[in-house]
Design a protein around this motif. Structure first.
Motif, PDB file in Angstrom:
ATOM      1  N   LEU A  44      50.555 111.497  21.168  1.00 45.99           N
ATOM      2  CA  LEU A  44      49.219 110.952  20.950  1.00 45.99           C
ATOM      3  C   LEU A  44      48.432 111.821  19.984  1.00 45.99           C
ATOM      4  O   LEU A  44      47.718 111.310  19.108  1.00 45.99           O
ATOM      5  CB  LEU A  44      48.488 110.837  22.291  1.00 45.99           C
ATOM      6  CG  LEU A  44      47.185 110.043  22.301  1.00 45.99           C
ATOM      7  CD1 LEU A  44      47.420 108.618  21.812  1.00 45.99           C
ATOM      8  CD2 LEU A  44      46.569 110.030  23.693  1.00 45.99           C
ATOM      9  N   SER A  45      48.563 113.144  20.116  1.00 45.52           N
ATOM     10  CA  SER A  45      47.879 114.046  19.192  1.00 45.52           C
ATOM     11  C   SER A  45      48.364 113.847  17.764  1.00 45.52           C
ATOM     12  O   SER A  45      47.566 113.792  16.819  1.00 45.52           O
ATOM     13  CB  SER A  45      48.119 115.497  19.623  1.00 45.52           C
ATOM     14  OG  SER A  45      47.621 116.403  18.661  1.00 45.52           O
ATOM     15  N   ARG A  46      49.679 113.700  17.606  1.00 46.11           N
ATOM     16  CA  ARG A  46      50.231 113.495  16.270  1.00 46.11           C
ATOM     17  C   ARG A  46      49.749 112.181  15.671  1.00 46.11           C
ATOM     18  O   ARG A  46      49.479 112.090  14.467  1.00 46.11           O
ATOM     19  CB  ARG A  46      51.754 113.527  16.360  1.00 46.11           C
ATOM     20  CG  ARG A  46      52.468 113.466  15.017  1.00 46.11           C
ATOM     21  CD  ARG A  46      53.928 113.848  15.134  1.00 46.11           C
ATOM     22  NE  ARG A  46      54.644 113.016  16.099  1.00 46.11           N
ATOM     23  CZ  ARG A  46      55.109 113.459  17.256  1.00 46.11           C
ATOM     24  NH1 ARG A  46      54.919 114.716  17.630  1.00 46.11           N
ATOM     25  NH2 ARG A  46      55.779 112.628  18.064  1.00 46.11           N
ATOM     26  N   ASP A  47      49.608 111.159  16.524  1.00 43.26           N
ATOM     27  CA  ASP A  47      49.149 109.865  16.030  1.00 43.26           C
ATOM     28  C   ASP A  47      47.688 109.922  15.613  1.00 43.26           C
ATOM     29  O   ASP A  47      47.279 109.244  14.661  1.00 43.26           O
ATOM     30  CB  ASP A  47      49.346 108.796  17.104  1.00 43.26           C
ATOM     31  CG  ASP A  47      49.119 107.400  16.573  1.00 43.26           C
ATOM     32  OD1 ASP A  47      49.693 107.055  15.525  1.00 43.26           O
ATOM     33  OD2 ASP A  47      48.348 106.642  17.181  1.00 43.26           O
ATOM     34  N   TYR A  48      46.886 110.733  16.301  1.00 39.52           N
ATOM     35  CA  TYR A  48      45.491 110.881  15.891  1.00 39.52           C
ATOM     36  C   TYR A  48      45.373 111.683  14.599  1.00 39.52           C
ATOM     37  O   TYR A  48      44.482 111.428  13.780  1.00 39.52           O
ATOM     38  CB  TYR A  48      44.683 111.554  16.997  1.00 39.52           C
ATOM     39  CG  TYR A  48      44.198 110.597  18.053  1.00 39.52           C
ATOM     40  CD1 TYR A  48      43.311 109.580  17.735  1.00 39.52           C
ATOM     41  CD2 TYR A  48      44.637 110.688  19.364  1.00 39.52           C
ATOM     42  CE1 TYR A  48      42.877 108.680  18.688  1.00 39.52           C
ATOM     43  CE2 TYR A  48      44.205 109.798  20.336  1.00 39.52           C
ATOM     44  CZ  TYR A  48      43.320 108.794  19.987  1.00 39.52           C
ATOM     45  OH  TYR A  48      42.891 107.917  20.940  1.00 39.52           O
ATOM     46  N   ARG A  49      46.256 112.642  14.427  1.00 36.62           N
ATOM     47  CA  ARG A  49      46.220 113.419  13.183  1.00 36.62           C
ATOM     48  C   ARG A  49      46.670 112.573  11.993  1.00 36.62           C
ATOM     49  O   ARG A  49      46.066 112.622  10.921  1.00 36.62           O
ATOM     50  CB  ARG A  49      47.119 114.649  13.307  1.00 36.62           C
ATOM     51  CG  ARG A  49      46.664 115.665  14.331  1.00 36.62           C
ATOM     52  CD  ARG A  49      47.679 116.795  14.447  1.00 36.62           C
ATOM     53  NE  ARG A  49      47.383 117.653  15.585  1.00 36.62           N
ATOM     54  CZ  ARG A  49      46.537 118.673  15.571  1.00 36.62           C
ATOM     55  NH1 ARG A  49      45.894 118.956  14.449  1.00 36.62           N
ATOM     56  NH2 ARG A  49      46.325 119.407  16.640  1.00 36.62           N
ATOM     57  N   THR A  50      47.733 111.798  12.196  1.00 39.47           N
ATOM     58  CA  THR A  50      48.264 110.972  11.111  1.00 39.47           C
ATOM     59  C   THR A  50      48.575 109.586  11.663  1.00 39.47           C
ATOM     60  O   THR A  50      49.709 109.308  12.092  1.00 39.47           O
ATOM     61  CB  THR A  50      49.544 111.598  10.523  1.00 39.47           C
ATOM     62  OG1 THR A  50      49.315 112.958  10.200  1.00 39.47           O
ATOM     63  CG2 THR A  50      49.968 110.846   9.264  1.00 39.47           C
ATOM     64  N   PRO A  51      47.587 108.682  11.689  1.00 41.75           N
ATOM     65  CA  PRO A  51      47.842 107.329  12.193  1.00 41.75           C
ATOM     66  C   PRO A  51      48.895 106.620  11.345  1.00 41.75           C
ATOM     67  O   PRO A  51      48.867 106.680  10.120  1.00 41.75           O
ATOM     68  CB  PRO A  51      46.470 106.642  12.067  1.00 41.75           C
ATOM     69  CG  PRO A  51      45.479 107.759  12.022  1.00 41.75           C
ATOM     70  CD  PRO A  51      46.177 108.886  11.330  1.00 41.75           C
ATOM     71  N   THR A  52      49.832 105.977  12.011  1.00 43.01           N
ATOM     72  CA  THR A  52      50.901 105.272  11.312  1.00 43.01           C
ATOM     73  C   THR A  52      51.107 103.901  11.942  1.00 43.01           C
ATOM     74  O   THR A  52      50.778 103.676  13.110  1.00 43.01           O
ATOM     75  CB  THR A  52      52.231 106.057  11.400  1.00 43.01           C
ATOM     76  OG1 THR A  52      52.556 106.285  12.776  1.00 43.01           O
ATOM     77  CG2 THR A  52      52.116 107.400  10.689  1.00 43.01           C
ATOM     78  N   LEU A  53      51.668 102.986  11.157  1.00 43.49           N
ATOM     79  CA  LEU A  53      52.041 101.670  11.671  1.00 43.49           C
ATOM     80  C   LEU A  53      53.241 101.830  12.590  1.00 43.49           C
ATOM     81  O   LEU A  53      54.180 102.556  12.290  1.00 43.49           O
ATOM     82  CB  LEU A  53      52.370 100.730  10.522  1.00 43.49           C
ATOM     83  CG  LEU A  53      51.196 100.348   9.606  1.00 43.49           C
ATOM     84  CD1 LEU A  53      51.705  99.625   8.377  1.00 43.49           C
ATOM     85  CD2 LEU A  53      50.179  99.503  10.350  1.00 43.49           C
ATOM     86  N   LYS A  54      53.210 101.143  13.717  1.00 40.92           N
ATOM     87  CA  LYS A  54      54.229 101.331  14.742  1.00 40.92           C
ATOM     88  C   LYS A  54      55.386 100.349  14.626  1.00 40.92           C
ATOM     89  O   LYS A  54      56.462 100.600  15.181  1.00 40.92           O
ATOM     90  CB  LYS A  54      53.592 101.189  16.140  1.00 40.92           C
ATOM     91  CG  LYS A  54      52.423 102.139  16.373  1.00 40.92           C
ATOM     92  CD  LYS A  54      52.841 103.590  16.223  1.00 40.92           C
ATOM     93  CE  LYS A  54      51.732 104.549  16.578  1.00 40.92           C
ATOM     94  NZ  LYS A  54      50.555 104.452  15.710  1.00 40.92           N
ATOM     95  N   ILE A  55      55.186  99.224  13.990  1.00 44.90           N
ATOM     96  CA  ILE A  55      56.241  98.219  13.898  1.00 44.90           C
ATOM     97  C   ILE A  55      56.380  97.774  12.450  1.00 44.90           C
ATOM     98  O   ILE A  55      55.455  97.899  11.647  1.00 44.90           O
ATOM     99  CB  ILE A  55      55.954  97.002  14.801  1.00 44.90           C
ATOM    100  CG1 ILE A  55      54.637  96.337  14.405  1.00 44.90           C
ATOM    101  CG2 ILE A  55      55.936  97.412  16.268  1.00 44.90           C
ATOM    102  CD1 ILE A  55      54.339  95.076  15.196  1.00 44.90           C
TER     103      ILE A  55
END
Length: 235
Positions: free
Chosen positions: A136-147
């Protein structure tokens, strides 16, 4: 330097490096920062869900209008229904892009539901993912498309656009057979394009849509409620 200027911060200061440490500790109650974070993510997910629903509503309205007009008079050309298929393709593309955005927020909500709220309700089961904080922390730092774009297309085809396209296809077949004096597929001609070519093109488009929607794949959408999974869990 002005007296109103903010004080300079030394990045090497341990207090600066530890800003936020303990902010989301598990011991904090429902009024903690985690609860506010969860509420904000649910709000964003709801906003993107509404955008998806808005596109779907317009697609249904356009299909209903086109089918109604095509059968309102025998003089109306049948190819207007094919225009409806193309319009559905445009709506599908727009909705698939929105679905990929929606999945960003929904994946975060599901991570917190699985590892915070589910754990809080029943700690004996443990968390779903031991590394959920890092992810979750990594996703907040670098939001990415999941699909991928194809998976988003497959989801929307299965949920909405294959049934809608099926309605348009059935209406087109009825229009070029029961409401035409010429035999099929000659009755499917559009201007100088012969009916066999038009029929082949329509068949290829629908075949491609079915393949994208139904081919075996690993689904990456977070927490997608698929009927097959629910039936297996309820056995």
């Amino acid at each position: 330097m002005s007296d109103d200027a903010p004080p300079e911060v030394d990045p090497t200061d341990p207090e600066y490096r530890n800003v936020g440490e303990g902010l989301l500790d598990e011991e904090m109650g429902p009024s903690s920062a985690m609860a506010h974070l969860y509420r904000g993510e649910v709000h964003r997910m709801k906003f993107w869900r509404e955008r998806l629903d808005r596109t779907t509503r317009w697609a249904v309205i356009v299909v209903a209008a086109i089918v109604t007009w095509a059968f309102s008079s025998p003089d109306n050309p049948h190819y207007v229904l094919l225009v409806g298929v193309a319009t559905l393709g445009i709506f599908l593309t727009i909705e698939a892009r929105r679905y990929r955005g929606y999945e960003i927020w929904r994946s975060r909500v599901r991570i917190m539901q699985e590892n915070v709220w589910a754990y809080g309700l029943d700690p004996s089961v443990g968390v779903a993912d031991e590394a959920w904080r890092e992810k979750l922390s990594r996703d907040y730092r670098t939001p990415t498309l999941k699909i991928s774009a194809e998976e988003a297309l497959a989801h929307r085809l299965r949920r909405i656009y294959l049934p809608l396209s099926g309605v348009v296809l059935a209406a087109w077949l009825i229009r070029v057979t029961a409401f035409s004096s010429e035999p099929f597929p000659a009755s499917a001609a559009v201007g100088m394009i012969p009916g066999t070519a038009v029929t082949a093109a329509v068949g290829l488009v629908y075949l491609a849509a079915v393949v994208v929607a139904c081919r075996p794949r690993t689904w990456h959408a977070k927490g997608e409620l698929r009927a097959e999974e629910l039936r297996k869990r309820n056995r």
